[in-house]
Motif scaffolding. Structure first.
Motif, PDB file in Angstrom:
ATOM      1  N   GLU A 173       0.823  -1.215   0.000  1.00 17.83           N
ATOM      2  CA  GLU A 173       0.000   0.000   0.000  1.00 17.83           C
ATOM      3  C   GLU A 173       0.854   1.259   0.000  1.00 17.83           C
ATOM      4  O   GLU A 173       0.321   2.367   0.017  1.00 17.83           O
ATOM      5  CB  GLU A 173      -0.970   0.013   1.186  1.00 17.83           C
ATOM      6  N   ARG A 219      -0.221   0.991   9.407  1.00 17.09           N
ATOM      7  CA  ARG A 219       0.683   1.713   8.512  1.00 17.09           C
ATOM      8  C   ARG A 219       1.550   2.653   9.333  1.00 17.09           C
ATOM      9  O   ARG A 219       1.024   3.453  10.117  1.00 17.09           O
ATOM     10  CB  ARG A 219      -0.096   2.507   7.457  1.00 17.09           C
ATOM     11  N   HIS A 446      -2.479   0.537  -6.141  1.00 14.59           N
ATOM     12  CA  HIS A 446      -1.466  -0.444  -5.759  1.00 14.59           C
ATOM     13  C   HIS A 446      -1.172  -1.310  -6.971  1.00 14.59           C
ATOM     14  O   HIS A 446      -1.905  -1.253  -7.956  1.00 14.59           O
ATOM     15  CB  HIS A 446      -1.861  -1.244  -4.516  1.00 14.59           C
ATOM     16  N   SER A 484     -10.330  -1.054  -6.623  1.00 16.22           N
ATOM     17  CA  SER A 484     -10.067  -1.199  -8.054  1.00 16.22           C
ATOM     18  C   SER A 484     -10.477  -2.580  -8.527  1.00 16.22           C
ATOM     19  O   SER A 484     -10.689  -3.490  -7.735  1.00 16.22           O
ATOM     20  CB  SER A 484      -8.573  -0.994  -8.332  1.00 16.22           C
TER      21      SER A 484
HETATM   22  N1  ASP Z   1      -6.286  -2.440  -0.201  1.00 13.14           N
HETATM   23  C1  ASP Z   1      -6.714  -1.168  -0.712  1.00 13.14           C
HETATM   24  C2  ASP Z   1      -6.406  -0.078   0.292  1.00 13.14           C
HETATM   25  O1  ASP Z   1      -6.206  -0.347   1.466  1.00 13.14           O
HETATM   26  C3  ASP Z   1      -8.163  -1.119  -1.007  1.00 13.14           C
HETATM   27  C4  ASP Z   1      -8.557  -1.983  -2.155  1.00 13.14           C
HETATM   28  O2  ASP Z   1      -7.968  -1.859  -3.241  1.00 13.14           O
HETATM   29  O3  ASP Z   1      -9.494  -2.763  -1.987  1.00 13.14           O
HETATM   30  O4  ASP Z   1      -6.380   1.085  -0.065  1.00 13.14           O
END
Ligand code: ASP
Length: 586
Positions: A173, A219, A446, A484
């Motif tokens: 991320e 994070r 990502h 996405s």
């Molecule tokens: N994992 C992504 C985020 O934490 C969200 C996603 O693409 O579903 O921003």
């Protein structure tokens, strides 16, 4: 049984009943013959009363009470002589017949009332006391309710709640990981998930075509009002879907939350705005559309009048603040200083006042004739009584500064009403972002995000132009969710890693498991995650997420209540084969 009723329940209908209540003493008032006690629990406050005829023992017990004592009170519900319409239980009081102290209390370090007299630090240190206060209890209840509605909605739509591990390895991320040393594997570390991204994608490969989890993510970032090192996401993934399916499903969830929690309903579908439009007209990928004030590009219009600042500017943009022509010189000077702060970074600000009599007054009258100003005003859609504010400079930077100015002016004009909600989807994000410093592309969302089908070929020719099947859910200028459609082909995924500067070996080492999984039958899939804490604070009308988290960290990432992080014993370090380096300069 400690109580027959909670402290917020008794009403006129209970008059005549003998009840037992238990709770915390909020306040004791001794008025000569009479004494009153406000007894509180999370359901409310009930007034207890003792009169001059009460047994001496009872009167003595009241004398001995202090704030936050925990007591059990038995008495009869009576109609109050002077009712308190501000209290839900204000029609009645309980005439005490017995009082038992369940737990004495030291005087708390701050008042535990709607408005506390305690500062932030002290309330964080005694968070368990702060959590006793009405505002925080309501926040926790709001959070609970939102979680329940979310669960119910998703359950009804066939989503399975599946837990994923916390001790994993790095996720992509883009923030720093929190790491955990492994005693059984000396010298090796787990990373805590920045999100369950890779696991939820693996669950799609495993056939669990609708997954969700209300899950903690970690994070290691610099903290702000809307960031905590550990925070909660409503994390979702779906298989056999296209972008439209994901947006519809989660628009439904958002609508349900708005309706059930706030009784707010929206007409028609949530607006959609391309990332490009958001950046061009709002200077932000999370535009606040509670109000207009879209940017007007006047770069061409202002050229050729010998005003060097505009002549040399890559971009000149204006916003029109409706009805703000009355801004004083002092206010305008203050705004100019505001845009010049390093965080905003503008060199200066130009204004045009559209006076009530149809004339124009501007800070660049020397260069622009009334006719020039009129043309600009018309282009900016300004009417008499409006104020036009103009920034200029390098394009990206100026769009950004104008975006911040727009929000500031809207704040000043009272246009950012917390009880009004303007949700939208921002779509068509660029797939990649070029970083000048490191001279490489980064994934805007990502690395698992799929390019738009029609932009696939751009990956070879002009990757910077490729758009992604990515979307954000934005409300009132806050990014509440994002997701996405994913790449589900190991070849395309490998190509993406290459674009992002991974060598095949690095890609294999970090994400080999996913690339491999895709070789065994991966369904098309996509998903989204909502910042649950932000969603709650948005609903609660607050800017900070802290008060919607029971035990948050402070801005240095510390839990000052339990005093963490803290050093560990040498023996623990030895077991892990870890040596602590001295801090530089110590
Ligand atoms: N994992 C992504 C985020 O934490 C969200 C996603 O693409 O579903 O921003």
């Amino acid at each position: 049984m400690y109580r027959t009723h909670p402290c917020g329940e008794l009403r006129a209908a209970n008059i005549g009943q003998t009840v037992t209540l238990a709770g915390w003493v909020q306040k004791v008032r001794n008025l000569g013959g009479m004494a009153f006690v406000d007894l509180r629990d999370r359901y409310g406050i009930t007034q207890l009363a003792v009169d001059e005829h009460a047994a001496a023992e009872l009167r003595a017990a009241i004398e001995g009470l202090g704030r936050e004592f925990v007591v059990q009170a038995v008495g009869k519900v009576v109609e109050r002589a002077s009712k308190n319409p501000k209290m839900e239980t204000g029609d009645i009081e309980v005439i005490l017949s017995a009082l038992r102290i369940l737990s004495a209390a030291d005087t708390p370090p701050f008042t535990i009332e709607e408005q506390s007299d305690g500062g932030d630090e002290i309330r964080m240190k005694y968070r368990y006391l702060d959590l006793r206060r009405g505002p925080l209890q309501r926040n926790m209840m709001l959070r609970h309710r939102m979680a329940q509605i979310t669960r119910n909605y998703l359950d009804k739509k066939g989503f399975l709640e599946i837990e994923t591990p916390y001790m994993i390895s790095s996720t992509p991320e883009g923030a720093r990981d929190f790491i955990v040393p492994s005693r059984l594997n000396p010298g090796e570390f787990y990373a805590l998930p920045q999100s369950p991204q890779t696991f939820k994608q693996l669950l799609m490969v495993s056939g669990y075509d609708r997954y969700f989890q209300i899950v903690r993510c970690f994070r290691d970032e610099d903290l702000r009002a809307d960031r905590q090192p550990e925070f909660t996401q409503i994390d979702c993934e779906m298989a056999f879907v296209e972008q439209e399916d994901v947006l519809n499903t989660f628009e439904g969830m958002a609508r349900m939350l708005f309706k059930e929690v706030l009784n707010v309903e929206f007409e028609g579908a949530f607006p959609r705005m391309s990332w490009h439009e958001a950046m061009e007209f709002y200077g932000s990928d999370k535009p606040d559309i509670r109000f207009g004030m879209r940017f007007c590009n006047i770069t061409e219009e202002v050229k050729g009048r010998d005003f060097a600042v505009f002549d040399t500017a890559e971009y000149v943009g204006a916003i029109c603040a409706a009805g703000a022509a009355g801004y004083t010189r002092k206010q305008l000077d203050a705004l100019t200083e505001w845009v010049k702060r390093p965080q905003i970074g503008a060199k200066g600000m130009v204004y045009i006042r559209c006076e009530a009599d149809g004339s124009y007054k501007s800070s660049v009258d020397k260069f622009y004739s009334p006719d020039d100003l009129k043309k600009i005003a018309e282009k900016a859609g300004a009417k008499a009584g409006d104020l036009i504010l103009i920034l200029s400079g390098p394009r990206r930077q100026t769009l950004n500064a104008l975006g911040q100015l727009r929000l500031e002016v809207a704040e000043q004009l009272g246009l950012r009403d917390k009880t009004k909600f303007a949700p939208l989807w921002v779509v068509d994000f660029p797939l990649l972002e070029w970083d000048e410093e490191t001279q490489r592309f980064y994934a805007m969302h990502h690395p698992f995000t799929s390019p738009k089908k029609e932009d696939f070929s751009l990956l070879e020719t002009d990757p910077g132009q490729a758009r992604a099947n990515a979307y954000d859910f934005v409300v009132n200028g806050v990014e509440i969710g994002g997701g996405s459609i994913r790449i589900h082909d190991s070849g395309v995924q490998a190509q993406m890693f290459k674009l992002l500067g991974f060598t095949p070996e690095e890609a294999e080492r970090q994400f080999g498991f996913l690339l491999n999984a895709f070789k065994y039958g991966a369904p098309p899939h996509g998903g989204i995650a909502f910042g649950f804490d932000r969603f709650c604070s948005l609903f609660g009308g607050a800017d900070s997420i802290r008060d919607y988290i029971a035990f948050p960290k402070n801005n240095s990432g510390r839990d000052v209540m339990i005093d963490s992080p803290a050093p560990v014993a040498q023996a623990q370090l030895d077991e892990l084969f870890i040596d602590i380096k001295p801090l530089p300069g110590k």
